[in-house]
Design a protein around this motif. Structure first.
Motif, PDB file in Angstrom:
ATOM      1  N   ILE A   1       0.893  -1.169   0.000  1.00 52.05           N
ATOM      2  CA  ILE A   1       0.000   0.000   0.000  1.00 52.05           C
ATOM      3  C   ILE A   1       0.925   1.211   0.000  1.00 52.05           C
ATOM      4  O   ILE A   1       1.618   1.485   0.980  1.00 52.05           O
ATOM      5  CB  ILE A   1      -0.915  -0.002   1.240  1.00 52.05           C
ATOM      6  CG1 ILE A   1      -1.648  -1.339   1.332  1.00 52.05           C
ATOM      7  CG2 ILE A   1      -1.910   1.153   1.171  1.00 52.05           C
ATOM      8  CD1 ILE A   1      -2.362  -1.557   2.648  1.00 52.05           C
ATOM      9  N   LEU A   2       0.957   1.886  -1.140  1.00 47.06           N
ATOM     10  CA  LEU A   2       1.935   2.948  -1.354  1.00 47.06           C
ATOM     11  C   LEU A   2       1.243   4.308  -1.212  1.00 47.06           C
ATOM     12  O   LEU A   2       0.480   4.715  -2.083  1.00 47.06           O
ATOM     13  CB  LEU A   2       2.520   2.756  -2.760  1.00 47.06           C
ATOM     14  CG  LEU A   2       3.630   3.652  -3.247  1.00 47.06           C
ATOM     15  CD1 LEU A   2       4.746   3.755  -2.223  1.00 47.06           C
ATOM     16  CD2 LEU A   2       4.190   3.101  -4.555  1.00 47.06           C
TER      17      LEU A   2
ATOM     18  N   PHE B   1       6.746  13.918  -0.270  1.00 50.26           N
ATOM     19  CA  PHE B   1       7.209  15.147  -0.922  1.00 50.26           C
ATOM     20  C   PHE B   1       7.363  16.200   0.167  1.00 50.26           C
ATOM     21  O   PHE B   1       6.462  16.376   0.996  1.00 50.26           O
ATOM     22  CB  PHE B   1       6.175  15.673  -1.922  1.00 50.26           C
ATOM     23  CG  PHE B   1       6.105  14.903  -3.220  1.00 50.26           C
ATOM     24  CD1 PHE B   1       7.153  14.135  -3.677  1.00 50.26           C
ATOM     25  CD2 PHE B   1       4.959  14.975  -4.002  1.00 50.26           C
ATOM     26  CE1 PHE B   1       7.081  13.449  -4.879  1.00 50.26           C
ATOM     27  CE2 PHE B   1       4.860  14.290  -5.208  1.00 50.26           C
ATOM     28  CZ  PHE B   1       5.927  13.520  -5.648  1.00 50.26           C
ATOM     29  N   THR B   2       8.460  16.947   0.124  1.00 54.66           N
ATOM     30  CA  THR B   2       8.671  17.947   1.178  1.00 54.66           C
ATOM     31  C   THR B   2       7.826  19.196   0.944  1.00 54.66           C
ATOM     32  O   THR B   2       7.698  20.044   1.807  1.00 54.66           O
ATOM     33  CB  THR B   2      10.163  18.332   1.273  1.00 54.66           C
ATOM     34  OG1 THR B   2      10.609  18.628  -0.052  1.00 54.66           O
ATOM     35  CG2 THR B   2      10.973  17.178   1.836  1.00 54.66           C
TER      36      THR B   2
ATOM     37  N   ALA C   1       2.163  10.195 -10.189  1.00 55.99           N
ATOM     38  CA  ALA C   1       3.279   9.800 -11.063  1.00 55.99           C
ATOM     39  C   ALA C   1       4.389   9.152 -10.236  1.00 55.99           C
ATOM     40  O   ALA C   1       4.973   8.138 -10.644  1.00 55.99           O
ATOM     41  CB  ALA C   1       3.807  11.022 -11.817  1.00 55.99           C
ATOM     42  N   ALA C   2       4.670   9.722  -9.055  1.00 56.49           N
ATOM     43  CA  ALA C   2       5.696   9.120  -8.183  1.00 56.49           C
ATOM     44  C   ALA C   2       5.227   7.743  -7.724  1.00 56.49           C
ATOM     45  O   ALA C   2       6.011   6.782  -7.689  1.00 56.49           O
ATOM     46  CB  ALA C   2       5.953  10.028  -6.985  1.00 56.49           C
ATOM     47  N   GLY C   3       3.944   7.645  -7.389  1.00 59.20           N
ATOM     48  CA  GLY C   3       3.403   6.344  -6.977  1.00 59.20           C
ATOM     49  C   GLY C   3       3.568   5.304  -8.071  1.00 59.20           C
ATOM     50  O   GLY C   3       3.980   4.172  -7.823  1.00 59.20           O
ATOM     51  N   PHE C   4       3.265   5.692  -9.305  1.00 54.97           N
ATOM     52  CA  PHE C   4       3.415   4.759 -10.426  1.00 54.97           C
ATOM     53  C   PHE C   4       4.882   4.323 -10.552  1.00 54.97           C
ATOM     54  O   PHE C   4       5.190   3.155 -10.704  1.00 54.97           O
ATOM     55  CB  PHE C   4       2.977   5.411 -11.740  1.00 54.97           C
ATOM     56  CG  PHE C   4       1.487   5.646 -11.852  1.00 54.97           C
ATOM     57  CD1 PHE C   4       0.582   4.774 -11.253  1.00 54.97           C
ATOM     58  CD2 PHE C   4       0.981   6.720 -12.577  1.00 54.97           C
ATOM     59  CE1 PHE C   4      -0.794   4.972 -11.367  1.00 54.97           C
ATOM     60  CE2 PHE C   4      -0.398   6.932 -12.695  1.00 54.97           C
ATOM     61  CZ  PHE C   4      -1.282   6.053 -12.085  1.00 54.97           C
ATOM     62  N   ARG C   5       5.778   5.320 -10.499  1.00 54.23           N
ATOM     63  CA  ARG C   5       7.192   5.029 -10.734  1.00 54.23           C
ATOM     64  C   ARG C   5       7.764   4.086  -9.681  1.00 54.23           C
ATOM     65  O   ARG C   5       8.557   3.203  -9.971  1.00 54.23           O
ATOM     66  CB  ARG C   5       7.994   6.337 -10.759  1.00 54.23           C
ATOM     67  CG  ARG C   5       9.351   6.199 -11.389  1.00 54.23           C
ATOM     68  CD  ARG C   5      10.002   7.553 -11.704  1.00 54.23           C
ATOM     69  NE  ARG C   5       9.062   8.571 -12.130  1.00 54.23           N
ATOM     70  CZ  ARG C   5       8.809   9.685 -11.453  1.00 54.23           C
ATOM     71  NH1 ARG C   5       9.424   9.923 -10.305  1.00 54.23           N
ATOM     72  NH2 ARG C   5       7.948  10.572 -11.903  1.00 54.23           N
TER      73      ARG C   5
END
Ligand code: UDP
Ligand code: MG
Length: 259
Positions: free
Chosen positions: A46-47, A76-77, A87-91
């Motif tokens: 679970i991301l 993300f800061t 997009a970060a989750g996908f990557r």
């Protein structure tokens, strides 16, 4: 075959959830995702992507991770927007299948098995919110936006704003996205030749926190992005065209390294 068996074995499922100031929602959401996937036979992650939250979201995510090590956190800061978070989750997702949903409990994790069942025959499964639990103004503006979007991009996506979707991992892992493009994922994936189906899903009112989108941000920015997607679709270069390569046998042997 049982819905979950599709993903059994070497494959796994990533549940990707973007969260921005969702304090109060994290614990019930992670519990509901685990309950919904209690009989999931493969490896599950679970991301959560914390999109620069300024409330207790990150601390609550760490608590969730202590309770269940399958929880992974990307942080993300600063706030970078829902598309950047997705997009970060996908990557960073590792699952053969990837499911996305909102972090505010408006999507129901109990619908995930139904989406996975459809993923046996399709590349992308998009939820369509039935009896949407939002204000009448939001429902109307969203209906208009979907209509205009479909008209401009020659598409038929009923509810692209519904984050509850399932994808074969390879469809999204290397997808290049720009701010606002999460609203166009089905169209962008169809352009790449993936098969997309839509299924009804349930929807609940938001109980904690508030929406991150006013009318301006959702409608006007969304419609402006539309022209970019329309242009992209019109000028798309198919990466797999029917193509013959004519070259001399000598060159071909050199290229493949054969003697
Ligand atoms: N979200 C995010 N970054 C943002 C805005 C929203 O990660 O800059 C997340 C938010 O926490 C939620 C999802 O995206 O999990 C959808 O947002 P929201 O519920 O506010 O949208 P609505 O349901 O009102 O359209
Ligand atoms: Mg919401």
């Amino acid at each position: 075959m049982n819905a979950m068996a599709l993903l059994h074995g070497r494959v796994a499922l990533s549940v990707v959830i973007p969260v921005y100031n969702e304090s109060g929602n994290i614990q019930p959401l992670s519990e509901r995702v685990c309950d919904a996937l209690a009989h999931f036979p493969g490896t599950l992650e679970i991301l959560f992507i914390d999109d620069g939250s300024t409330d207790a979201t990150l601390a609550e995510l760490s608590d969730a991770q202590r309770r269940d090590p399958r929880v992974r956190i990307l942080h993300f800061t600063r706030n970078r927007g829902q598309t950047a978070a997705m997009a970060a989750g996908f990557r960073y997702s590792r699952g053969e299948a990837v499911v996305t949903l909102d972090g505010d409990l408006q999507n129901d994790p109990a619908d995930i098995p139904k989406l996975l069942e459809k993923l046996k025959d399709w590349d992308v499964v998009c939820g369509v919110r039935i009896r949407r639990q939002d204000s009448w103004w939001k429902r109307i503006s969203s209906r208009i936006a979907n209509g205009v979007r479909n008209w401009a991009t020659c598409d038929d996506i009923i509810d692209t704003g519904c984050t509850l979707k399932a994808f074969r991992g390879e469809c999204v892992r290397n997808l290049e996205l720009y701010q606002g493009m999460h609203r166009f994922l089905p169209t962008l994936l169809k352009m790449r030749g993936y098969r997309v189906i839509q299924v009804p899903v349930s929807h609940h009112p938001r109980l904690h926190g508030k929406t991150k989108y006013g009318t301006w941000r959702r409608l006007v920015k969304g419609l402006a992005d539309l022209y970019v997607v329309r242009w992209m679709k019109a000028n798309w270069i198919d990466p797999h065209p029917s193509l013959e390569i004519h070259e001399s046998a000598e060159v071909r042997l050199k290229a493949t390294g054969e003697k």
